[in-house]
Scaffold this motif. Structure first.
Motif, PDB file in Angstrom:
ATOM      1  N   UNK A  42      -2.034   1.739  12.355  1.00 46.24           N
ATOM      2  CA  UNK A  42      -1.673   2.574  11.418  1.00 46.24           C
ATOM      3  C   UNK A  42      -2.429   1.790  10.209  1.00 46.24           C
ATOM      4  N   UNK A  43      -3.054   2.135   9.099  1.00 47.11           N
ATOM      5  CA  UNK A  43      -3.820   1.604   8.310  1.00 47.11           C
ATOM      6  C   UNK A  43      -3.994   2.362   7.016  1.00 47.11           C
ATOM      7  N   UNK A  44      -4.511   1.593   5.952  1.00 44.99           N
ATOM      8  CA  UNK A  44      -5.083   2.070   4.772  1.00 44.99           C
ATOM      9  C   UNK A  44      -6.250   1.768   4.628  1.00 44.99           C
ATOM     10  N   UNK A  45      -7.189   2.883   4.175  1.00 44.56           N
ATOM     11  CA  UNK A  45      -8.704   2.671   4.366  1.00 44.56           C
ATOM     12  C   UNK A  45      -9.355   3.383   3.199  1.00 44.56           C
ATOM     13  N   UNK A  46      -9.993   2.335   2.335  1.00 48.78           N
ATOM     14  CA  UNK A  46     -10.788   2.963   1.279  1.00 48.78           C
ATOM     15  C   UNK A  46     -12.125   2.979   1.525  1.00 48.78           C
ATOM     16  N   UNK A  47     -12.834   3.964   1.082  1.00 43.10           N
ATOM     17  CA  UNK A  47     -14.289   4.013   1.322  1.00 43.10           C
ATOM     18  C   UNK A  47     -15.051   4.672   0.154  1.00 43.10           C
ATOM     19  N   UNK A  48     -16.017   3.756  -0.292  1.00 41.68           N
ATOM     20  CA  UNK A  48     -16.830   4.291  -1.615  1.00 41.68           C
ATOM     21  C   UNK A  48     -17.444   5.251  -1.342  1.00 41.68           C
ATOM     22  N   UNK A  49     -17.730   5.798  -0.122  1.00 41.39           N
ATOM     23  CA  UNK A  49     -18.838   6.964   0.328  1.00 41.39           C
ATOM     24  C   UNK A  49     -17.869   8.241  -0.018  1.00 41.39           C
ATOM     25  N   UNK A 101      -2.505   9.002   3.319  1.00 43.86           N
ATOM     26  CA  UNK A 101      -2.496  10.402   3.325  1.00 43.86           C
ATOM     27  C   UNK A 101      -2.296  11.111   1.973  1.00 43.86           C
ATOM     28  N   UNK A 102      -1.618  10.218   0.957  1.00 43.41           N
ATOM     29  CA  UNK A 102      -1.356  10.779  -0.176  1.00 43.41           C
ATOM     30  C   UNK A 102      -2.542  10.582  -1.308  1.00 43.41           C
ATOM     31  N   UNK A 103      -3.445  11.587  -1.320  1.00 42.04           N
ATOM     32  CA  UNK A 103      -4.899  11.360  -2.061  1.00 42.04           C
ATOM     33  C   UNK A 103      -4.559  10.762  -3.570  1.00 42.04           C
ATOM     34  N   UNK A 104      -3.818  11.308  -4.352  1.00 45.37           N
ATOM     35  CA  UNK A 104      -3.837  10.738  -5.912  1.00 45.37           C
ATOM     36  C   UNK A 104      -3.368   9.127  -5.728  1.00 45.37           C
ATOM     37  N   UNK A 105      -2.100   8.846  -4.959  1.00 50.58           N
ATOM     38  CA  UNK A 105      -1.888   7.442  -4.768  1.00 50.58           C
ATOM     39  C   UNK A 105      -2.839   6.656  -4.201  1.00 50.58           C
TER      40      UNK A 105
END
Length: 408
Positions: free
Chosen positions: A87-94, A380-384
């Motif tokens: 389970x993770x939080x993933x940020x992707x500039x792309x 899973x919560x796009x705005x947050x």
């Protein structure tokens, strides 16, 4: 000698401020007790820092883009997990489009220092006194005078303290700080690894402290390499710091879980105690604090240097706009504008990093489950998630022009 400002401290933040002011025609005198040329030696400082995308734009705006392009490793993704949980939080500039800036850059501190010094030496508006000891600082209604140990008198409307966590200028001004020590020690080193990092920064949270794997550009002897910032409990620090390179690499590999393949240490390891401090005020008569002289936080999100560079961007804008209006650069209203602009943002970042460190330090299956579900929920919560990404980039709040990559 007269200048627009006197900057006490010629480190990364102090020298960046001098160059930001130089780009706008304001003069500065930089004073540092150290021999700054000696700090450029390869063995002086083995640390590397994450420079978020907004401060990176400022460095480009003041003429330092080449060091990012030549030596900086773009951080295109950031992956946050509780330990090795899937389970993770993933940020992707792309996800923001092909033309989006990287989330930031990893750059060795020494190389940034080399670029700053190379730019400062020919700068017509920057004077550097180093090594030079400050013997006395007089701050009066009409201006400030800094007297060096050799008798040289420097004068300016404003003194800026950029002399680090144990700022003697801050202490001499009687500015108090709120501070505490964390029960943690950071181990910092660099590893070479078999598999490429693909420009991904990893933050693994363990109850003993966060474990960061930060991508670096390759070198001939280590085509794939990363910086390690590992927070451990204080009672374990003596044992880990005594480990040889192979044993320490084996301990690091246990935390990584083998996803980078075979690893080895390629730089000496160093350690330092972790703490928090925040100045009661950023200003006194004809004096301002920036960078570590004003604030110091846990390295959990790699925001320490970025906070200092955001200080630089805001202060440069305040001083440049004040000078254009013909204002006294040391006037209370000028100091108050900078303090109000930066104090809220720094307080928010400091509070969040402190809370995250305490949250992820809670032991037990219950807290671990809550953390893992929380990370998966934010994913899973796009705005947050977008808000967290903006924070990582340094793009929230009222941004100075330099953080947009524009001169004032």
């Amino acid at each position: 000698m007269q200048s627009d400002v006197i900057i006490i401290g010629g480190g990364l933040v102090g020298m960046a401020l001098a160059l930001a002011l130089d780009a706008h025609g304001l003069t500065s005198t930089v004073v540092d007790a150290a021999d700054l040329d000696a700090t450029l030696a390869p063995g002086f400082d083995g640390r590397a820092s994450a420079i978020a995308s907004a401060p990176a734009r400022m460095l480009r705006a003041i003429g330092l883009g080449q060091v990012l392009d030549d030596h900086g490793c773009a951080i295109n993704q950031i992956r946050v997990t509780d330990g090795l949980s899937p389970l993770h939080l993933h940020f992707d500039a792309r996800t923001e489009g092909a033309a989006a800036d990287p989330l930031g850059y990893m750059l060795e501190n020494r190389l940034l220092r080399v670029a700053l010094m190379a730019a400062a030496k020919p700068a017509k508006n920057v004077s550097v006194f180093a090594p030079a000891r400050v013997a006395d600082i007089k701050r009066e209604a009409t201006g400030a005078t800094v007297t060096l140990a050799d008798g040289t008198a420097l004068r300016a409307p404003l003194v800026i303290a950029a002399d680090g966590r144990r700022s003697s200028v801050r202490e001499g001004a009687g500015i108090r700080v709120s501070s505490w020590r964390y029960p943690q020690t950071a181990i910092v080193t660099m590893i070479g690894h078999e598999r490429p990092h693909d420009s991904i920064a990893f933050e693994l949270f363990y109850p003993t402290g966060p474990f960061a794997i930060l991508p670096l550009t390759g070198v001939p002897q280590a085509p794939n390499r990363s910086a390690i910032v590992w927070s451990i409990e204080n009672e374990d620090a003596p044992g880990y710091t005594k480990l040889g390179p192979r044993a320490l690499a084996a301990e690091i590999d246990k935390r990584i879980g083998g996803f980078l393949g075979k690893i080895e240490l390629i730089a000496p390891s160093s350690s330092y105690p972790l703490g928090f401090h925040h100045a009661e005020t950023y200003s006194a008569e004809r004096l301002l604090l920036i960078g570590d002289a004003a604030h110091g936080i846990h390295p959990i999100a790699g925001q320490g240097l970025n906070m200092g560079l955001r200080d630089v961007a805001a202060l440069a804008q305040v001083l440049v706009e004040s000078a254009r209006l013909g204002l006294d650069l040391g006037a209370p209203a000028v100091l108050a504008r900078y303090s109000a602009w930066r104090r809220f943002d720094n307080s928010m970042v400091a509070g969040v990093t402190d809370a995250l460190n305490r949250l992820f330090a809670l032991k037990g299956r219950g807290p671990a489950l809550v953390r893992r579900l929380g990370l998966a929920g934010v994913e899973r919560i796009a705005p947050l998630k977008a808000r967290f990404m903006a924070e990582a980039r340094g793009e929230t709040g009222d941004l100075p022009a330099l953080l947009h990559g524009e001169l004032v």
